[in-house]
Scaffold this motif. Sequence first.
Motif, PDB file in Angstrom:
ATOM      1  N   PHE A  86       0.858  -1.186   0.000  1.00  8.07           N
ATOM      2  CA  PHE A  86       0.000   0.000   0.000  1.00  8.07           C
ATOM      3  C   PHE A  86       0.894   1.236   0.000  1.00  8.07           C
ATOM      4  CE2 PHE A  86      -2.139  -3.452   2.101  1.00  8.07           C
ATOM      5  CZ  PHE A  86      -3.452  -3.392   1.657  1.00  8.07           C
ATOM      6  N   LYS A  87       0.585   2.186  -0.891  1.00  9.32           N
ATOM      7  CA  LYS A  87       1.320   3.446  -0.929  1.00  9.32           C
ATOM      8  C   LYS A  87       0.343   4.602  -0.812  1.00  9.32           C
ATOM      9  CE  LYS A  87       5.604   2.250  -3.255  1.00  9.32           C
ATOM     10  NZ  LYS A  87       6.620   2.689  -4.238  1.00  9.32           N
ATOM     11  N   PHE A  88       0.640   5.517   0.110  1.00 17.38           N
ATOM     12  CA  PHE A  88      -0.196   6.701   0.302  1.00 17.38           C
ATOM     13  C   PHE A  88       0.680   7.803   0.889  1.00 17.38           C
ATOM     14  CE2 PHE A  88      -0.265   3.942   3.902  1.00 17.38           C
ATOM     15  CZ  PHE A  88      -0.309   4.729   5.039  1.00 17.38           C
ATOM     16  N   GLU A  89       0.504   9.009   0.368  1.00 20.98           N
ATOM     17  CA  GLU A  89       1.347  10.148   0.741  1.00 20.98           C
ATOM     18  C   GLU A  89       2.818   9.749   0.586  1.00 20.98           C
ATOM     19  OE1 GLU A  89      -0.041  11.092   4.689  1.00 20.98           O
ATOM     20  OE2 GLU A  89      -1.640  12.371   3.911  1.00 20.98           O
ATOM     21  N   ASP A  90       3.618   9.913   1.643  1.00 15.35           N
ATOM     22  CA  ASP A  90       5.034   9.539   1.577  1.00 15.35           C
ATOM     23  C   ASP A  90       5.295   8.251   2.362  1.00 15.35           C
ATOM     24  OD1 ASP A  90       4.483  10.564   4.028  1.00 15.35           O
ATOM     25  OD2 ASP A  90       6.130  12.015   4.079  1.00 15.35           O
ATOM     26  N   LYS A  91       4.278   7.406   2.434  1.00 12.33           N
ATOM     27  CA  LYS A  91       4.360   6.200   3.260  1.00 12.33           C
ATOM     28  C   LYS A  91       4.151   4.941   2.417  1.00 12.33           C
ATOM     29  CE  LYS A  91       2.283   8.822   7.076  1.00 12.33           C
ATOM     30  NZ  LYS A  91       1.985  10.039   6.279  1.00 12.33           N
ATOM     31  N   THR A  92       4.784   3.855   2.866  1.00 13.04           N
ATOM     32  CA  THR A  92       4.626   2.549   2.225  1.00 13.04           C
ATOM     33  C   THR A  92       4.406   1.493   3.302  1.00 13.04           C
ATOM     34  OG1 THR A  92       6.113   3.156   0.407  1.00 13.04           O
ATOM     35  CG2 THR A  92       5.700   0.805   0.745  1.00 13.04           C
ATOM     36  N   ILE A  93       3.430   0.617   3.072  1.00 10.11           N
ATOM     37  CA  ILE A  93       3.161  -0.492   3.990  1.00 10.11           C
ATOM     38  C   ILE A  93       3.153  -1.792   3.194  1.00 10.11           C
ATOM     39  CG2 ILE A  93       1.464  -1.576   5.513  1.00 10.11           C
ATOM     40  CD1 ILE A  93       0.568   1.182   6.365  1.00 10.11           C
ATOM     41  N   LYS A  94       3.823  -2.807   3.742  1.00 10.27           N
ATOM     42  CA  LYS A  94       3.845  -4.136   3.124  1.00 10.27           C
ATOM     43  C   LYS A  94       3.344  -5.156   4.145  1.00 10.27           C
ATOM     44  CE  LYS A  94       7.699  -5.213   1.057  1.00 10.27           C
ATOM     45  NZ  LYS A  94       9.161  -5.362   0.784  1.00 10.27           N
ATOM     46  N   VAL A  95       2.427  -6.020   3.734  1.00 11.58           N
ATOM     47  CA  VAL A  95       1.948  -7.093   4.606  1.00 11.58           C
ATOM     48  C   VAL A  95       1.872  -8.391   3.811  1.00 11.58           C
ATOM     49  CG1 VAL A  95       0.634  -5.618   6.189  1.00 11.58           C
ATOM     50  CG2 VAL A  95      -0.465  -6.494   4.113  1.00 11.58           C
ATOM     51  N   ASP A  96       2.039  -9.498   4.519  1.00  8.50           N
ATOM     52  CA  ASP A  96       1.869 -10.807   3.880  1.00  8.50           C
ATOM     53  C   ASP A  96       0.982 -11.719   4.723  1.00  8.50           C
ATOM     54  OD1 ASP A  96       3.485 -11.425   5.999  1.00  8.50           O
ATOM     55  OD2 ASP A  96       5.012 -12.476   4.831  1.00  8.50           O
TER      56      ASP A  96
END
Length: 276
Positions: free
Chosen positions: A102-112
């Motif tokens: 997931f990418k939003f604004e200046d942030k990135t999140i990764k999940v599995d």
Amino acid sequence: MNWSKAKTVLIITFAILNVLLYLTIAKINKPQPQLLSRQDLYSIEEVLLQNNIILKTTIPQETEPMPLVKVTREIFDESFILENFIKSQKYEKYKENRYTIFKFEDKTIKVDGISFYYFEKNDKFKDMSSSQKEEYVQNFINNYHFKEINVQVEKISQGKEVKIKYFQTYKDYFIDGGWMEGKIDDKSFEFSKSWFGSVVMEKAKKEVINAAYALLKLVEIKTDAKPMVVKEIKLGYYFNWSSATKGEAVPVWRITTQDGNRYYINAYTGNFEEGK
């Protein structure tokens, strides 16, 4: 120098050490655990030294029977991200191998599913002091409900980087196989977590091997001639299934070296579980 005599002395020395080692292992593997004598411990240290393994810690002597521990990993999925982070914001979502990103604004999140990774790049970190960076990590953990109770905390501050590591514990034992870590420098903040949300100790208990036997496994594991300095050997639990959502964590002797490597020896069987 009399090389023939020197060779004979070496052969005799190794023969004596092998006999002492055999007697020690035989004593260790008796059904009823016994405390090793000073001579036993000395013999073990000599064998380790012969293989360039140096002890900088004492060998634990007393142990108690231990059960297996049933563990279930905490789940991190899309609904968790949308509810806690993105909410009504615009975002981009795509797959990369086993991860959903997931990418939003200046942030990135990764999940599995069983692990969570967060990355934020921002100029606001540039003027933060070490204490402010540490506070930022703590606030992130509290605000997004990542806080855990049964943990050991390790804080590392090096240059402009502050790193806080959290290690899971249960009834005074470590449970390795999960992690939680926050890292922040002048440019970015990273946070990752893979945790056991449920830990249940089983009823049946079994005897565990002596720590000395676990140390002797290093002779078998070690593949180079470089010195290996052991700074800690500790009894706890290890879950050696990085992609599994649940299973049984086994009792292990965790051997930690001076360069930070960890070796896990199964405390039931004496088999090598993993090391790095």
